[in-house]
Design a protein around this motif. Structure first.
Motif, PDB file in Angstrom:
ATOM      1  N   ARG A 140       0.826  -1.215   0.000  1.00 32.34           N
ATOM      2  CA  ARG A 140       0.000   0.000   0.000  1.00 32.34           C
ATOM      3  C   ARG A 140       0.859   1.263   0.000  1.00 32.34           C
ATOM      4  O   ARG A 140       0.465   2.300   0.502  1.00 32.34           O
ATOM      5  CB  ARG A 140      -0.969   0.054   1.180  1.00 32.34           C
ATOM      6  N   THR A 176      -8.123   5.188   0.213  1.00 26.75           N
ATOM      7  CA  THR A 176      -9.148   4.134   0.295  1.00 26.75           C
ATOM      8  C   THR A 176      -9.787   3.919  -1.073  1.00 26.75           C
ATOM      9  O   THR A 176     -10.165   2.801  -1.407  1.00 26.75           O
ATOM     10  CB  THR A 176     -10.233   4.489   1.333  1.00 26.75           C
ATOM     11  N   SER A 180      -9.461   0.476  -3.128  1.00 23.62           N
ATOM     12  CA  SER A 180     -10.800  -0.099  -2.969  1.00 23.62           C
ATOM     13  C   SER A 180     -10.878  -1.491  -3.597  1.00 23.62           C
ATOM     14  O   SER A 180     -10.397  -1.718  -4.696  1.00 23.62           O
ATOM     15  CB  SER A 180     -11.827   0.826  -3.626  1.00 23.62           C
ATOM     16  N   PRO A 184      -7.916  -6.079   3.215  1.00 22.51           N
ATOM     17  CA  PRO A 184      -7.251  -5.180   4.168  1.00 22.51           C
ATOM     18  C   PRO A 184      -5.818  -5.616   4.410  1.00 22.51           C
ATOM     19  O   PRO A 184      -5.504  -6.796   4.313  1.00 22.51           O
ATOM     20  CB  PRO A 184      -8.081  -5.325   5.441  1.00 22.51           C
TER      21      PRO A 184
END
Length: 188
Positions: A140, A176, A180, A184
């Motif tokens: 991320r 986010t 998307s 997680p």
């Protein structure tokens, strides 16, 4: 033992590439087959494309995806995951773009080194390029390399923040939204 592959001119590559069922990038006379992408790669690219498409609607710029070519001088042709151009010549072309202001590459283990080194070195030669974005869907991480007033690219690391800023197109996008649909991240 196989003989050395004959080097192609840029024009020969473009003719050859347009007849191929798969995509190939071009660098100094050599071609390199594009590997398939994982689901997370496609999701991040798609999410970013959708956000940019919506934000740029009715403006002077357009966003494109990895099915279209970006040419750097006569030396290289790449297929960025997502890119934006505002240049009149690019907005009239059908296949080869030369003046993007924003280029995004979604990283994978197999392409990370290439995207960070050779591709970035070549992309920096595009005079109009204002930002080069590297997104790693696994960690991320979001790194935006932005050209400063001296013409040098500076790192703006948005990893772990709520949103990233793309100054080249005057847009803030929530991370986010970028990530998307992905699982997680594991608790650390």
């Amino acid at each position: 033992m196989a003989g050395a592959q004959e080097k192609l001119s840029l024009d020969d590559y473009l003719v050859w590439e347009n007849a191929q069922p798969e995509r190939h990038e071009f660098y100094r006379g050599e071609t390199f087959g594009m590997v398939g992408v994982r689901r997370v790669h496609g999701m991040v690219s798609g999410n970013l494309f959708a956000a940019l498409k919506s934000a740029l609607r009715d403006g002077p710029c357009e966003v494109f995806t990895e099915s279209l070519k970006v040419q750097v001088a006569d030396e290289a042709v790449f297929y960025p995951d997502v890119f934006v151009t505002c240049h009149a010549d690019d907005l009239r072309t059908e296949m080869v773009f030369r003046h993007p202001v924003l280029i995004v590459e979604v990283l994978s283990d197999s392409t990370q080194g290439y995207d960070r080194s050779l591709k970035f070195a070549m992309y920096r030669r595009i005079a109009e390029l204002r930002e080069y974005v590297l997104i790693d869907p696994d960690s991320r991480s979001v790194e935006v390399f932005r050209r400063n007033e001296r013409g040098l690219f500076e790192l703006h690391d948005f990893t772990g923040l709520a949103e990233m800023e793309l100054a080249s197109v005057q847009l803030r996008i929530a991370l986010t939204e970028v990530f998307s649909g992905l699982e997680p991240t594991p608790a650390g």
